[in-house]
Design a protein around this motif. Structure first.
Motif, mmCIF file in Angstrom:
data_model
loop_
_atom_site.group_PDB
_atom_site.id
_atom_site.type_symbol
_atom_site.label_atom_id
_atom_site.label_comp_id
_atom_site.label_asym_id
_atom_site.label_seq_id
_atom_site.Cartn_x
_atom_site.Cartn_y
_atom_site.Cartn_z
ATOM 1 N N ASP A 220 74.460 118.949 24.419
ATOM 2 C CA ASP A 220 75.646 118.368 25.044
ATOM 3 C C ASP A 220 76.686 119.459 25.250
ATOM 4 O O ASP A 220 76.750 120.428 24.481
ATOM 5 N N LEU A 221 77.468 119.297 26.306
ATOM 6 C CA LEU A 221 78.495 120.293 26.619
ATOM 7 C C LEU A 221 79.741 119.569 27.133
ATOM 8 O O LEU A 221 79.670 118.783 28.084
ATOM 9 N N THR A 222 80.858 119.833 26.481
ATOM 10 C CA THR A 222 82.132 119.251 26.912
ATOM 11 C C THR A 222 83.115 120.387 27.172
ATOM 12 O O THR A 222 83.256 121.284 26.339
ATOM 13 N N GLY A 223 83.759 120.357 28.316
ATOM 14 C CA GLY A 223 84.758 121.374 28.642
ATOM 15 C C GLY A 223 86.057 120.702 29.041
ATOM 16 O O GLY A 223 86.040 119.632 29.667
ATOM 17 N N LYS A 224 87.181 121.288 28.654
ATOM 18 C CA LYS A 224 88.474 120.663 28.974
ATOM 19 C C LYS A 224 89.518 121.708 29.350
ATOM 20 O O LYS A 224 89.568 122.788 28.765
ATOM 21 N N ILE A 225 90.345 121.322 30.311
ATOM 22 C CA ILE A 225 91.582 122.058 30.595
ATOM 23 C C ILE A 225 92.701 121.038 30.470
ATOM 24 O O ILE A 225 92.704 120.036 31.189
ATOM 25 N N GLN A 236 81.759 116.865 31.195
ATOM 26 C CA GLN A 236 80.975 116.279 30.105
ATOM 27 C C GLN A 236 79.534 116.128 30.566
ATOM 28 O O GLN A 236 79.276 115.568 31.636
ATOM 29 N N SER A 237 78.609 116.633 29.783
ATOM 30 C CA SER A 237 77.197 116.538 30.176
ATOM 31 C C SER A 237 76.295 116.515 28.947
ATOM 32 O O SER A 237 76.662 117.021 27.885
ATOM 33 N N GLU A 238 75.144 115.894 29.146
ATOM 34 C CA GLU A 238 74.116 115.884 28.095
ATOM 35 C C GLU A 238 72.756 115.992 28.766
ATOM 36 O O GLU A 238 72.544 115.427 29.845
ATOM 37 N N ALA A 259 75.832 114.533 34.159
ATOM 38 C CA ALA A 259 76.955 115.477 34.199
ATOM 39 C C ALA A 259 78.136 114.764 34.845
ATOM 40 O O ALA A 259 77.959 114.014 35.821
ATOM 41 N N PHE A 260 79.311 114.977 34.288
ATOM 42 C CA PHE A 260 80.496 114.276 34.801
ATOM 43 C C PHE A 260 81.686 115.235 34.870
ATOM 44 O O PHE A 260 82.333 115.507 33.865
ATOM 45 N N PRO A 261 81.942 115.801 36.039
ATOM 46 C CA PRO A 261 83.179 116.558 36.226
ATOM 47 C C PRO A 261 84.305 115.622 36.665
ATOM 48 O O PRO A 261 84.069 114.716 37.475
#
Lengths: 350, 297
Positions: A220-225, A236-238, A259-261
């Motif tokens: 899983d990968l979560t990125g935030k600004i 957010q993706s898995e 995946a959800f941008p």
């Protein structure tokens, strides 16, 4: 789609807290969802219903332990069901860097499984989550231990073992498995000037009572600004792969991902698109030839979040089920959602 | 050979212990600046947030958990300023010695007499109201001086070896802040400005100390963005009162205030830092107070 109400315990507080002098905090989270047909073959129920209502209690038990209880009300097949979601005792005060919980809880693996459904950034459940974990996620009873490894960088290791009598959403006691369900989750954190990422790696094994074996491996990968109050960008993706071997059967391997941008505007509006994909890698026809197949979805989602206590969303789900040996199924659904939280609200995790 | 290596390893470890200082983590740069004033080089100190950030809304980063997991003292503001993110950091850090109620937790808000305590019932329809009072007390030089004394006491408990140093520095800082407060008050009084508008109630303590009245905020309610009707109301109010100054905390958008300015002759809109590090030349609490005071002239 079942009605699921997940209650999260939250403390927050520039708001009034639902708290007494023992430290008890309570909250109610309501998740209202509507689904309407977008094409003639749509499977939508054409209904607007409360998907879930979660009632949650949290309090320190004494100077060492904390207790959590959450009860969820669902609508299933037209009947209202109230069931125990989480009930566990835990502590983060016994050993530096270590926390544990003992009881019934959502298993601490992946990304979505660690959050109640009303906290998700989209309305519907991604295909891979729905197929591998059930719509609401995995709940079971057992012991879960997390340790913040003493390293110069962030690495959090979670190990858990649960009864494994049931898997996913179940209303029966299940059967004693060959071995308890056991899992691992490794979480790290990458910090950059403009954006932060949290990557995770999960593994789960289950040997069921009927002799079948299941292994799940996922990332899983979560990125935030974040810009003040506004979550300017979310990624957010898995990705998951499942191996399922029935007793005396052949191993079936499936791979899925979402995946959800999402972009957030100053006004509180947000717009994101979710991409879903799932395939059975080992699907073969009677002659043993490989059969191409996939389930895909594209879900553009428009949201409005006036505060952290309510969310309004509208989405259009375009799903396709394709296989070399069958006709394509096209399912389009118009989705609406309103969530709101009464009472205390917890501090948000990354 | 093995024996020698072990002795060397033990000596190296002992020397590192002797050099070890208290590790302090603060939630804001203003609290960090306070620690620097009182402890100087006697401790190592790190702030979770930057001076350019709105401390109400901070992402609960796992890297913050790492810092809190390894610290001996956590200095927070309290009064619910960090309520949306600090509890998550504390849960993730799993460091029992800095949890609330422990000697390693110093919540500054518990040591001050807060302003803006709401009367009567409080609910979320009033916006992001802080039920226990306004948490921006670090912008009052006098309260900051008093908090320096409290911090000196706590550091003395945790590090008795350097107790006299902490106490001495705290006393000096307190005196310096009292003196600075008086000189800034005179400086601001010379501007002739008696009433201003701010974006949020961030400057309440500073204005209160300087005998300046805040007649309105750009936000209709704490944390709520202004509507068109609220802006129109502000134009009417500032015109009628001949308001000369709107101060905007520099992490907020200037646009709504500039809309008001456009309609009100002689109205100045000024962006001000409200945290140490909020501007490149603001590196201490004294410099911060001076920067805010300067905006009146």
């Amino acid at each position: 789609m079942g009605l699921c109400l997940s209650v999260g315990f939250f403390f927050s507080a520039h708001q009034v807290q639902a708290q007494d002098r023992t430290g008890m905090k309570t909250s109610v989270a309501v998740d209202l969802v509507g689904e309407f047909a977008g094409n003639p073959d749509s499977e939508a129920v054409d209904q607007f219903v409360p998907r879930s209502i979660d009632l949650m209690f949290y309090a320190p038990i004494d100077h060492l332990f904390d207790g959590t209880l959450s009860v969820a009300a669902h609508q299933e097949d037209g009947a209202a069901l109230v069931e125990l979601h989480e009930s566990y005792v835990g502590s983060d005060k016994l050993i530096p860097g270590l926390k544990f919980r003992l009881g019934q809880f959502f298993l601490g693996i992946g990304r979505l499984n660690r959050f109640h459904q009303h906290e998700w950034p989209f309305i519907s459940t991604p295909i891979v989550q729905s197929r591998f974990f059930d719509d609401e996620g995995l709940i079971d009873s057992g012991l879960e231990v997390s340790y913040l490894l003493p390293l110069p960088f962030y690495l959090d290791l979670t190990l858990g073992a649960t009864n494994g009598f049931v898997y996913g959403h179940a209303h029966d006691a299940g059967e004693k498995p060959k071995a308890p369900t056991h899992y691992l989750h490794l979480l790290s954190f990458l910090e950059f000037d403009a954006i932060d990422f949290q990557p995770g790696l999960s593994m789960l094994n289950r040997n069921a009572a009927d002799g079948s074996k299941m292994k799940l491996v996922g990332m899983d990968l979560t990125g935030k600004i974040r810009s003040g109050k506004v979550l300017r960008f979310l990624w957010q993706s898995e990705v998951w792969q499942r191996s399922f071997t029935p007793l005396d059967g052949k191993e079936e391997i499936s791979t899925g991902a979402y995946a959800f941008p999402q972009y957030g505007f100053d006004s509180g509006a947000e717009f994101g698109i979710r991409f879903d994909y799932l395939t059975v890698n080992t699907k073969k026809d009677a002659t043993g030839s490989k059969v191409g197949n996939s389930e895909t979805a594209i879900v553009p989602t428009l949201g409005y979040r006036p505060s952290e206590f309510s969310t309004w969303r509208m989405a259009y789900r375009i799903e396709k089920i394709e296989s070399d040996d069958t006709d394509t199924i096209d399912n389009q659904v118009l989705e609406f959602q309103a969530t709101y939280i009464l009472g205390a609200h917890p501090a948000h995790d990354f | 050979m093995i024996f020698k290596t072990l002795v060397l390893f033990a000596l190296l470890n002992l020397s590192s212990l002797a050099l070890a200082s208290i590790k302090v983590v603060t939630t804001t740069t203003n609290a960090k600046a306070l620690v620097e004033e009182i402890a100087g080089d006697l401790v190592s100190v790190d702030s979770l947030t930057k001076g350019s950030q709105d401390p109400h809304f901070v992402e609960a980063k796992p890297s913050f958990m790492m810092k809190v997991a390894k610290c001996d003292l956590l200095v927070s503001i309290g009064l619910d300023l960090e309520i949306g993110w600090l509890p998550s950091i504390l849960r993730g850090a799993r460091n029992a010695k800095v949890m609330q109620g422990q000697p390693g937790s110093l919540i500054l808000g518990e040591k001050v007499k807060p302003l803006d305590i709401p009367h009567g019932g409080v609910s979320r329809d009033q916006g992001d109201v802080h039920p226990d009072g306004n948490p921006h007390f670090m912008l009052d030089p006098v309260r900051a001086g008093e908090l320096g004394v409290e911090l000196g006491k706590r550091l003395s408990e945790l590090d008795s070896t350097n107790s006299s140093q902490y106490q001495k520095r705290a006393k000096l800082f307190h005196e310096k802040m009292l003196s600075l407060s008086e000189s800034l008050k005179k400086k601001i009084a010379s501007s002739g400005i008696k009433e201003i508008v701010t974006h949020h109630k961030t400057l309440t303590y500073f204005l209160n100390r300087m005998d300046i009245q805040s007649i309105a905020t750009i936000e209709p309610k704490p944390g709520v963005p202004p509507s068109a009707s609220h802006i129109l109301g502000l134009i009417k109010l500032t015109k009628s009162k001949a308001t000369k100054l709107i101060l905007i905390e520099n992490y907020f958008e200037m646009t709504p205030a500039l809309r008001v300015q456009k309609e009100v002759p002689g109205l100045k809109v000024q962006s001000v830092p409200v945290s140490v590090g909020g501007e490149s030349n603001v590196n201490s609490l004294a410099q911060l107070y001076e920067a805010i005071a300067k905006s009146f002239n």
